[in-house]
Design a protein around this motif. Structure first.
Motif, mmCIF file in Angstrom:
data_model
loop_
_atom_site.group_PDB
_atom_site.id
_atom_site.type_symbol
_atom_site.label_atom_id
_atom_site.label_comp_id
_atom_site.label_asym_id
_atom_site.label_seq_id
_atom_site.Cartn_x
_atom_site.Cartn_y
_atom_site.Cartn_z
ATOM 1 N N LYS A 554 0.829 -1.205 0.000
ATOM 2 C CA LYS A 554 0.000 0.000 0.000
ATOM 3 C C LYS A 554 0.864 1.255 0.000
ATOM 4 O O LYS A 554 0.617 2.200 -0.774
ATOM 5 C CB LYS A 554 -0.927 -0.015 1.218
ATOM 6 C CG LYS A 554 -1.842 1.191 1.303
ATOM 7 C CD LYS A 554 -2.755 1.075 2.508
ATOM 8 C CE LYS A 554 -3.668 2.303 2.618
ATOM 9 N NZ LYS A 554 -4.572 2.223 3.801
ATOM 10 N N ALA A 555 1.888 1.286 0.863
ATOM 11 C CA ALA A 555 2.764 2.461 0.931
ATOM 12 C C ALA A 555 3.541 2.648 -0.366
ATOM 13 O O ALA A 555 3.714 3.786 -0.840
ATOM 14 C CB ALA A 555 3.718 2.311 2.112
ATOM 15 N N PHE A 556 3.998 1.558 -0.941
ATOM 16 C CA PHE A 556 4.772 1.649 -2.183
ATOM 17 C C PHE A 556 3.897 2.157 -3.332
ATOM 18 O O PHE A 556 4.324 3.002 -4.134
ATOM 19 C CB PHE A 556 5.348 0.270 -2.516
ATOM 20 C CG PHE A 556 6.258 0.252 -3.721
ATOM 21 C CD1 PHE A 556 7.594 0.593 -3.613
ATOM 22 C CD2 PHE A 556 5.766 -0.105 -4.967
ATOM 23 C CE1 PHE A 556 8.431 0.575 -4.709
ATOM 24 C CE2 PHE A 556 6.593 -0.118 -6.077
ATOM 25 C CZ PHE A 556 7.938 0.225 -5.953
ATOM 26 N N SER A 562 2.844 4.020 -10.713
ATOM 27 C CA SER A 562 3.158 3.220 -11.909
ATOM 28 C C SER A 562 4.208 2.150 -11.631
ATOM 29 O O SER A 562 4.614 1.427 -12.543
ATOM 30 C CB SER A 562 3.659 4.141 -13.034
ATOM 31 O OG SER A 562 4.883 4.745 -12.647
ATOM 32 N N GLY A 563 4.655 2.076 -10.389
ATOM 33 C CA GLY A 563 5.656 1.075 -10.049
ATOM 34 C C GLY A 563 5.036 -0.270 -9.721
ATOM 35 O O GLY A 563 3.812 -0.413 -9.592
ATOM 36 N N VAL A 564 5.879 -1.278 -9.604
ATOM 37 C CA VAL A 564 5.424 -2.637 -9.281
ATOM 38 C C VAL A 564 6.285 -3.166 -8.138
ATOM 39 O O VAL A 564 7.513 -3.091 -8.198
ATOM 40 C CB VAL A 564 5.539 -3.578 -10.499
ATOM 41 C CG1 VAL A 564 5.160 -5.004 -10.106
ATOM 42 C CG2 VAL A 564 4.665 -3.093 -11.629
ATOM 43 N N GLN A 593 8.647 2.464 -14.628
ATOM 44 C CA GLN A 593 9.988 2.993 -14.354
ATOM 45 C C GLN A 593 10.660 2.278 -13.186
ATOM 46 O O GLN A 593 11.861 2.070 -13.184
ATOM 47 C CB GLN A 593 9.909 4.486 -14.050
ATOM 48 C CG GLN A 593 9.872 5.380 -15.273
ATOM 49 C CD GLN A 593 10.203 6.805 -14.912
ATOM 50 O OE1 GLN A 593 9.594 7.392 -14.031
ATOM 51 N NE2 GLN A 593 11.182 7.356 -15.590
ATOM 52 N N LEU A 594 9.886 1.908 -12.193
ATOM 53 C CA LEU A 594 10.441 1.261 -11.003
ATOM 54 C C LEU A 594 9.770 -0.079 -10.778
ATOM 55 O O LEU A 594 8.540 -0.156 -10.659
ATOM 56 C CB LEU A 594 10.252 2.147 -9.771
ATOM 57 C CG LEU A 594 10.684 1.540 -8.431
ATOM 58 C CD1 LEU A 594 12.180 1.208 -8.436
ATOM 59 C CD2 LEU A 594 10.352 2.488 -7.273
ATOM 60 N N VAL A 595 10.586 -1.110 -10.749
ATOM 61 C CA VAL A 595 10.112 -2.429 -10.335
ATOM 62 C C VAL A 595 10.931 -2.825 -9.113
ATOM 63 O O VAL A 595 12.173 -2.813 -9.146
ATOM 64 C CB VAL A 595 10.293 -3.482 -11.454
ATOM 65 C CG1 VAL A 595 9.911 -4.864 -10.944
ATOM 66 C CG2 VAL A 595 9.451 -3.111 -12.667
ATOM 67 N N ALA A 596 10.243 -3.115 -8.028
ATOM 68 C CA ALA A 596 10.913 -3.566 -6.809
ATOM 69 C C ALA A 596 10.567 -5.021 -6.566
ATOM 70 O O ALA A 596 9.399 -5.417 -6.700
ATOM 71 C CB ALA A 596 10.485 -2.710 -5.624
#
Length: 903
Positions: A554-556, A562-564, A593-596
């Motif tokens: 939720k925080a991310f 648009s991140g995952v 742009q960001l995948v964690a």
């Protein structure tokens, strides 16, 4: 009657009769001058003709033999009588009406087609002629290529027939392989002494000195033990004994003499024998025949050593397994002596341990795992040989000590903690671990003190990164620069584990590590207590927070719509696929742009595996390997949420606690020995006040393989690694990382001056221990762009460069060559050559890179450029050693090619 006649072998008689039957004289009998004695079959069958052999000591016996001859028989009379003594009546019935001689060399000439004989062959003696006659193959001897039977052709043919080998391929290797055939060896073991001597001498000529001990063993009845005996000579005739032979070695050599028929091996033949046997062993291993061929020979060699009471001497052998064990035990003795009782280790004692380890590394039966643990032990000794600097001034200094020094110590001590099955090595490792623990505990206490103070004082981080700052100060600036990012959250990864992972990722060269300003690595401070629900949630929230996966997600998502964010369950796929299709799509999507990705492999091992013995690389963390394969166009940021400590077994101390947490407890009672009180806004449990242990041995909860939650730097310091797929300018203000390992990790202490201090360069400005932390104030990338050329070597090296280097840089030849190639900066050339000259012209690649200030990923290309620059007309002034890791300078060739003065 004539004088005594040398007895003629039946084979010689047969060869002579064969030649007579080929003559067209049609005479029914032949008289041969020979001892009148015949014990073989009286009737020979030669090409379908029956030939009776009769011993005729008197004329009467000769006449009786002629009278009794059957119509279809031919007759051979063996006699010592002269023609006159036989009389005309007998001579009338004989071939050539005389008594014909049985000249062995005539027979040899006949058997090889009537050719002329090489005089050298005749000078070898009668043994050769008789052996060629006695052992003529059924198909006959191979004809020589010309009209002369050369000694080489005749004796090679004979040796080939006796040994059952191809005459053209008789060498030391073939001879040793032949010795493994018991039946073949048995056929040769009982040759007449003259033939055996002659054959041995010829084999020495064509197969080398090793043939002499092989044949001596064959003649003594131990031919099938030739290879084990050759392997054993490696211990009893070691090069170290060339000047003075110890008494116990001399005794063992004497006890070995019966295996060679009472002969004592010369030093030269023993050396050749050893080399041939070890070469045979290498071929067997290379061919994949270790178990069926090589091991039995090694076991037999050690069995022979036991029979002659030579087992204690096998340390001199470079191939026998017991030799490796003995070498490692000698190393263990030196290791024990080098472990300091307190304070620093004696450099001279460390040098001795290094030398004995190098001797163990030379052993061909060396166990790689055993050696790797020993290397870690020596690294720790070198660390203990360095003075322990004073306490760090700040928490940031303590954090960076963990990243740049103590994390490497942790990596090494995990290996020696795992230990070895050999009790002598185990004892030495235990002593070393205790000595390391004393210093590391002092460092842990210092770190925890700074951490407790900064936490309670709510001190601003300044240049130091905290876990809640990573998204803002590391990830976001990369995204702002237009780069896509893969953020790998390695749950539970310590600094020690990160050193292994970084090596694994950069090993192939497809990924290079970036650091701020191309300087040393930095680290991140975890939230407290150092548990996943606090520190990982804080990392992904960008603030101190507590939560599980749902709260993290939720925080991310609020922060990066648009991140995952991928947890373990998201990464799993069905059969045949590494990842689910949506994971692959996210990594390849330009919009994402960001995948964690959270990778739990290390943290999971703390519960169910043995984290202290696993090498944490792409091979053991497959998710990292597969994610990197899909992220070639992204900057990869690798971080963890916390580190870990491993269980200390019987050394562990279990403390009472009102909770079941392993490495933290509520502050219901005061902090005791090995604990500290922590309170403040970065403490996210128990109302902001907890007791955390800094001693790694302490735990509160149930026993596991590893733990986290405490305040030791191994738990509270988070590694930070940034990688780019081949572009060292991918992140502004960041550049290719230098060699990350500390000097004591890479460099052996040198013997010269060892009693005083390690012979490595003095600590310089810019070294890992004294360089300031990278500045992260505000945006991380507000750093001046680096030039395309990497920074020059540390300035302190330049004034120390020897006159030879300055003469080179000023030489006309150097100026010409520098002008025709893409030039290396003079400062870089100066730094590299100065480092080589200061280290006896040999330096490990990574050490050279560190000393010369070369980014690690540019080490290979820079060395290649220097090679091209220095190798005038292709002469190898600079080379890479056979080990693939050491750069070697040919100083004399450098002086010659560039017309320099040797002084």
């Amino acid at each position: 009657m004539g004088g005594a006649v040398t007895p003629v072998q039946p084979a010689a008689i047969r060869r002579k009769v064969e030649a007579w039957l080929a003559e067209p004289d049609g005479v029914p009998a032949i008289a041969l001058r020979a001892t009148p004695l015949w014990t073989a079959d009286p009737v020979l069958s030669i090409d379908g003709t029956a030939v009776r052999v009769v011993a005729c000591p008197t004329p009467l016996a000769a006449r009786a033999a002629l009278r009794d001859r059957a119509e279809d028989e031919r007759l051979v009379l063996l006699t010592e009588l002269t023609p006159d003594e036989l009389g005309d009546g007998v001579l009338a019935h004989l071939s050539l009406q005389t008594v014909r001689s049985v000249d062995p060399w005539d027979l040899v000439r006949q058997m090889f087609g009537g050719v002329n004989l090489d005089a050298r062959l005749v000078r070898d003696g009668r043994w050769a002629a008789e052996a060629l006659t006695d052992h003529r193959p059924a198909q006959g001897w191979p004809a020589p290529s010309g009209t002369v039977l050369t000694r080489e052709h005749a004796l090679r043919s004979l040796a080939g027939e006796l040994l059952g080998l191809d005459p053209k391929q008789i060498d030391s290797a073939g001879l040793l392989q032949w010795s493994t055939d018991a039946l073949a060896v048995q056929r040769v073991a009982h040759l007449p002494a003259a033939v055996a001597d002659g054959l041995t001498n010829f084999l020495v000529e064509i197969a080398g000195l090793s043939a002499a001990p092989v044949m001596a063993a064959v003649r003594a009845g131990h031919g099938v033990d030739a290879i084990p005996l050759g392997l054993l000579t490696g211990a009893l005739w070691a090069p170290a004994f060339s000047a003075e032979v110890p008494v116990q070695i001399a005794v063992a050599r004497t006890r070995l003499e019966p295996w060679f028929g009472g002969d004592r091996l010369s030093d030269a033949s023993a050396a050749a024998f050893r080399a041939a046997a070890e070469a045979w062993l290498d071929r067997a291993v290379d061919a994949g025949h270790l178990d069926e061929d090589a091991r039995p020979m090694l076991r037999r060699a050690e069995a022979i050593a036991a029979e002659i009471d030579a087992m204690p001497l096998l340390a001199e052998s470079a191939v026998l397994p017991t030799g490796f064990t003995q070498r490692m035990r000698t190393f263990a003795d030196a290791l024990r002596l080098a472990v300091p009782a307190g304070g620093q280790a004696d450099p001279a004692a460390v040098v001795k341990a290094q030398q004995l380890l190098a001797r163990s590394e030379e052993h061909r039966a060396a166990d790689p795992a055993v050696l790797e643990t020993a290397r870690m032990a020596v690294r720790l000794l070198r660390w203990l040989a360095e003075p322990d600097p004073g306490a760090p001034a700040t928490l940031a200094d303590a954090l960076h000590r963990q990243v740049r020094e103590d994390g490497w110590v942790d990596r090494a001590r995990l290996d020696i903690f795992a230990g070895d099955v050999d009790p002598q090595l185990a004892e030495a490792y235990q002593l070393l671990h205790q000595a390391v623990q004393v210093r590391r505990s002092r460092h842990d206490d210092q770190f925890a003190g700074h951490l407790a103070h900064a936490t309670s004082a709510e001190s601003p981080p300044g240049a130091m990164l905290r876990v809640e700052d990573v998204l803002d100060r590391v990830v976001q600036p990369i995204l702002d620069h237009g780069q896509r990012v893969l953020l790998l959250v390695m749950d539970g990864m310590s600094v020690a584990a990160a050193t292994e992972l970084a090596e694994s990722i950069t090993r192939s060269g497809s990924w290079l590590e970036l650091t701020p300003g191309g300087g040393a690595r930095t680290g991140v401070l975890a939230a407290l207590p150092t548990v996943t629900e606090v520190s990982r949630c804080s990392l992904l929230s960008g603030r101190i927070a507590v939560g599980q996966q749902a709260e993290e997600r939720k925080a991310f998502e609020v922060r990066y719509p648009s991140g995952v964010l991928l947890h373990k369950g998201n990464l799993r796929a069905g059969a045949g696929a590494a990842f689910a299709p949506d994971v692959i799509a996210a990594l390849q999507s330009p919009e994402r742009q960001l995948v964690a990705a959270v990778v739990n492999t290390i943290d999971d091992a703390l519960d169910r595996s043995d984290p202290g013995t696993i090498i944490w690389g792409q091979e053991t963390i497959r998710a990292v390997r597969d994610l990197l394969a899909l992220a070639q166009d992204r900057v990869v940021v690798v971080v963890s949420d916390h580190g870990h400590v491993v269980d200390r077994g019987p050394e562990a101390v279990s403390m009472p606690s009102p909770s079941s947490e392993n490495r933290w407890r509520p502050a219901t009672t005061p902090a005791g020995d090995g604990e500290r009180l922590f309170k403040g806004s970065r403490v996210a449990k128990a109302g902001g006040t907890v007791i955390l242990p800094w001693r790694e041995e302490l735990r509160y909860g149930p026993r596991k393989a590893g733990y986290h939650g405490g305040a030791s730097p191994a738990e509270a310091v988070i590694p930070l690694l940034v990688f780019s797929a081949g572009n060292d300018q991918a992140v502004p203000g960041w550049s290719g990382a230098p060699v990350a390992s500390p000097e004591w990790w890479r460099e052996s202490l040198q013997q010269s001056g060892a009693a005083a201090q390690p012979s490595r360069p003095a600590k310089r400005n810019g070294s890992r221990r004294t360089s300031p932390a990278p500045q992260f104030e505000g945006a991380l990338f507000e750093v001046v762009e680096l030039p395309a050329q990497p920074p020059a070597a540390p300035a302190a090296l330049a004034p120390q460069s020897p006159a030879l280097v300055e003469a080179l840089l000023a030489s006309e030849v150097y100026a010409q060559r520098r002008g025709t190639r893409a030039p290396l900066p003079d400062d870089r050339v100066r730094a590299m050559l100065t480092a080589l000259l200061a280290n006896n012209d040999r330096v490990a690649r990574d050490t050279l890179a560190a000393l010369a200030g070369i980014p690690e990923h540019r080490t290979g290309p820079t060395i290649t450029a220097l090679q091209k620059l220095l190798q005038v007309e292709g002469y190898p002034v600079l080379e890479i050693d056979a080990d693939g890791r050491t750069v070697v300078l040919n100083r004399a060739l450098l002086i010659e090619q560039f017309h320099l003065e040797s002084s």
